[in-house]
Scaffold this motif. Structure first.
Motif, PDB file in Angstrom:
ATOM      1  N   ALA A   2      -2.477  -5.823 -12.469  1.00 37.88           N
ATOM      2  CA  ALA A   2      -2.842  -4.831 -11.471  1.00 37.88           C
ATOM      3  C   ALA A   2      -3.495  -3.631 -12.143  1.00 37.88           C
ATOM      4  O   ALA A   2      -3.205  -3.294 -13.296  1.00 37.88           O
ATOM      5  N   HIS A   3      -4.387  -2.997 -11.394  1.00 40.76           N
ATOM      6  CA  HIS A   3      -5.045  -1.786 -11.894  1.00 40.76           C
ATOM      7  C   HIS A   3      -4.007  -0.675 -11.953  1.00 40.76           C
ATOM      8  O   HIS A   3      -3.149  -0.555 -11.065  1.00 40.76           O
ATOM      9  N   PRO A   4      -4.052   0.186 -12.984  1.00 36.96           N
ATOM     10  CA  PRO A   4      -3.036   1.237 -13.111  1.00 36.96           C
ATOM     11  C   PRO A   4      -3.022   2.227 -11.940  1.00 36.96           C
ATOM     12  O   PRO A   4      -2.002   2.850 -11.670  1.00 36.96           O
ATOM     13  N   LEU A   5      -4.102   2.369 -11.237  1.00 36.02           N
ATOM     14  CA  LEU A   5      -4.154   3.316 -10.124  1.00 36.02           C
ATOM     15  C   LEU A   5      -3.911   2.663  -8.763  1.00 36.02           C
ATOM     16  O   LEU A   5      -4.014   3.314  -7.733  1.00 36.02           O
ATOM     17  N   GLU A   6      -3.574   1.369  -8.766  1.00 39.44           N
ATOM     18  CA  GLU A   6      -3.417   0.637  -7.513  1.00 39.44           C
ATOM     19  C   GLU A   6      -2.378   1.274  -6.591  1.00 39.44           C
ATOM     20  O   GLU A   6      -2.613   1.427  -5.394  1.00 39.44           O
ATOM     21  N   ASP A   7      -1.246   1.671  -7.122  1.00 36.23           N
ATOM     22  CA  ASP A   7      -0.199   2.286  -6.296  1.00 36.23           C
ATOM     23  C   ASP A   7      -0.671   3.606  -5.705  1.00 36.23           C
ATOM     24  O   ASP A   7      -0.410   3.904  -4.530  1.00 36.23           O
ATOM     25  N   LEU A   8      -1.357   4.401  -6.492  1.00 34.58           N
ATOM     26  CA  LEU A   8      -1.869   5.683  -6.007  1.00 34.58           C
ATOM     27  C   LEU A   8      -2.894   5.458  -4.895  1.00 34.58           C
ATOM     28  O   LEU A   8      -2.873   6.125  -3.856  1.00 34.58           O
ATOM     29  N   ILE A   9      -3.788   4.495  -5.094  1.00 31.85           N
ATOM     30  CA  ILE A   9      -4.809   4.191  -4.088  1.00 31.85           C
ATOM     31  C   ILE A   9      -4.149   3.727  -2.790  1.00 31.85           C
ATOM     32  O   ILE A   9      -4.501   4.204  -1.702  1.00 31.85           O
TER      33      ILE A   9
END
Length: 102
Positions: A2-9
């Motif tokens: 998963a992309h590291p910013l996925e949760d933030l997005i």
């Protein structure tokens, strides 16, 4: 992975939905436009935007150039060479068209 910013997005999208940021958008409730080749959509768009054409199109342009040269050439030897090139070009165009259809 998963992309590291996925949760933030995802959190920002959920917050925008809760605030109604996506309400009344044009086309809401309608299906997305179908993409003939979703796996290569980005590549196809970049090629289209850069003016790239399928191989059979560029070969057809070359064939047209040969036809013009044939019309203007009086030399029999050169005309025979051009006719051979045109014959080969026709075959290459047909192969390129078949490959493009796949």
């Amino acid at each position: 992975m998963a992309h590291p910013l996925e949760d933030l997005i995802d959190a920002r999208i959920r917050a925008a939905q809760a605030e109604g940021a996506f309400d009344d958008l044009p086309g809401q409730g309608k299906p997305l436009a179908p993409d003939a080749d979703p796996e290569n959509a980005l590549l196809n768009r970049l090629l289209r935007e850069s003016g790239a054409v399928p191989e059979f199109v560029s070969l057809s342009r070359e064939l047209e150039r040969l036809r013009a040269e044939l019309r203007e050439t009086g030399d029999r030897t050169r005309r025979a060479d051009i006719l051979k090139e045109m014959s080969m070009m026709d075959a290459r165009i047909e192969l390129a068209r078949k490959a493009h259809r796949r």
